[in-house]
Enzyme design. Structure first.
Site, PDB file in Angstrom:
ATOM      1  N   ASN A   8      64.639  73.524  65.737  1.00 58.05           N
ATOM      2  CA  ASN A   8      65.791  73.515  64.834  1.00 58.05           C
ATOM      3  C   ASN A   8      66.983  74.191  65.516  1.00 58.05           C
ATOM      4  OD1 ASN A   8      65.814  76.442  64.082  1.00 58.05           O
ATOM      5  ND2 ASN A   8      63.782  75.928  63.306  1.00 58.05           N
ATOM      6  N   ARG A   9      68.102  74.156  64.832  1.00 58.48           N
ATOM      7  CA  ARG A   9      69.363  74.579  65.462  1.00 58.48           C
ATOM      8  C   ARG A   9      69.599  76.084  65.471  1.00 58.48           C
ATOM      9  NH1 ARG A   9      72.584  70.266  66.410  1.00 58.48           N
ATOM     10  NH2 ARG A   9      72.228  68.406  65.146  1.00 58.48           N
TER      11      ARG A   9
END
Ligand code: CTP
Length: 455
Positions: free
Chosen positions: A232-233
């Site tokens: 994920n970011r």
């Protein structure tokens, strides 16, 4: 009229005229019109006015030296030149007009103007004879040729004791020219991270000495095969900021770091994890089974909500299509809360203060429900879709929710300041927990003594 400069960044350049004191009021007017203002003082301006009032009112450090770098290594005047929607130089001295007309960038104000494609508004203030001197007249005309908006000085008594034309124009009229200069132009840089930094964060006292905190940071990675993962970011910056702030306040810190950008803080006991399962094992060891348990758990990690059911042992080769079966991961924070709250055993095992984070997009309505469902004491909610408030940025706008149902909405702050505001709450909660523990212990001992007497 307020809001005319909403969302705009205005660079306010102040040069060395006796009217420099009026720039403080101009800053206030620009701010009242909704602008984010960053101030630059030429060296001679600093002899008339100090940077402190400007810094306090603008919430940005004041630029005074053309050669100084920002704390993050960026070049201050270039950041302003590239992100300001307009630059206003008020008061502008005859020297400024002459230097600018010739492209001489010897101080921070001229250097910023020279480096910028933003509209420039110039409000001169000087002695009447200086203003009418052919050199000044030619310089002002040259600036107009550049497209600069020159707001002519007014007539009246001057600092020299004489009367004439040279007084800084009325401040509201300067604001009007700035508003007109930016009208119809798009905001150049909405992302606060691309703008000049916010003023230095307020240092805190060492109020966490003797406390142990476990923090988590970064995004977990769930393997698909030996070379690929679902990630994920999350940059981990928020969790790292909390760990660093807690260390600075005297806590001993264990940082369980999943994928984080940059160096982890020095002085923390670092536990590296990759997957949700590894994070779960680390939390069990360092929080649930730890004896004594930590005083606080701050769960800033972005934990994967799904993981591949069966990661392949070997690299999956290119094919026509691939379907991955994902299964939900356990809610780690809820697991910790369910185990330590109420305490597992023994009266001296006080439950840690639990802090969760909630990354939402489009509103924070679900946050209160998350706090309850996860059984945490505090929940830091942020809208990751908002500019300056998401992944990888250095700033964050959050709302801190507590068990009592209160919500504290903080302004856009650096992640470090958010961390400190959060730790202010954690420190208070720990003090309250200790006070409650002492009252309980006193009641117990009074009861025991009572029993002794009756025997
Ligand atoms: N969290 C956790 N275990 C998970 C997922 C999240 O412990 N499997 C923690 C996060 O570290 C964070 C908090 O729970 O402190 C909230 O994370 P968030 O992703 O906002 O919420 P979710 O529980 O994943 O809910 P949803 O995805 O429905 O928003």
């Amino acid at each position: 009229m307020s809001g005319r400069l909403k969302g705009r960044l205005i660079g306010l350049g102040v040069t060395g005229s006796i009217a420099a004191y009026k720039a403080v009021e101009l800053l206030r007017l620009l701010t009242a019109a909704g602008a984010d203002v960053v101030v630059m003082l030429s060296p001679s301006a600093t002899r008339f006015v100090g940077p402190l009032s400007f810094a306090a009112l603008s919430r940005h450090p004041v630029e005074t030296e053309v050669l100084d770098l920002l704390p993050d290594g960026r070049i201050g005047h270039i950041v302003i030149a590239d992100s300001a929607d307009a630059i206003v130089v008020a008061p502008a001295t005859a020297h400024f007009l002459g230097a600018m007309a010739n492209g001489l960038a010897g101080d921070v104000v001229t250097a910023t103007c020279l480096a910028s494609s933003a509209p420039v508004v110039v409000a001169p203030a000087m002695d009447g004879d200086m203003w009418t001197h052919p050199a000044t007249v030619a310089n002002a005309a040259r600036l107009r040729e550049f497209g600069y908006h020159v707001v002519p000085p007014g007539a009246g008594p001057l600092a020299s004791g004489q009367s004439g034309t040279g007084r800084l124009a009325e401040l509201p009229s300067i604001v009007d020219v700035v508003v007109a200069a930016v009208a119809g132009r798009a905001i150049r840089q909405a992302d606060p991270a691309a703008r000049p930094p916010l003023a230095a964060d307020r240092p805190r006292e060492a109020d966490l000495v003797g406390r142990r905190m476990v923090g988590t940071a970064g995004g977990t990675r769930e393997p698909i095969d030996p070379v690929r993962f679902i990630g994920n970011r999350s940059s981990g910056k928020m969790g790292v900021a909390v760990a660093r702030a807690a260390l600075d306040r005297g806590a001993s810190v264990t940082l369980i770091a999943a994928a984080v950008e940059g160096a982890p803080p020095e002085g923390a006991h670092l536990v590296r994890v990759e997957t949700t399962a590894e994070l779960q094992a680390a939390l069990r060891r360092d929080v649930i089974d730890a004896d004594p348990p930590p005083d606080a758990l701050v769960m800033a990690a972005a934990v994967a909500d799904f993981t591949p059911l069966q990661p392949a042992d070997e690299k999956i080769h290119r094919g026509v299509s691939l379907t991955l079966e994902l299964v939900p991961t356990p809610d780690l924070l809820a697991e910790v809360a369910g185990t330590v709250n109420p305490p597992v055993a023994g009266a001296d095992r006080r439950p840690p203060v639990l802090v969760g984070f909630a990354a939402e997009t489009g509103g924070l309505e679900r946050a209160a429900e998350k706090l309850r469902a996860k059984g945490v004491d505090l929940l830091v909610a942020n809208d990751v879709a908002e500019a300056g408030s998401g992944f990888g940025t250095d700033t964050n706008r959050v709302v801190i929710l507590d068990r009592a149902g209160a919500q504290e909405a903080l302004p856009l702050l650096t992640k470090r300041e958010v961390a400190d505001r959060l730790l202010d709450r954690v420190a208070r909660a720990l003090d309250a927990r200790d006070a409650a523990g002492q009252t309980e212990a006193m009641q117990e001992s009074t009861k025991a003594r009572g029993a002794e007497v009756h025997r």
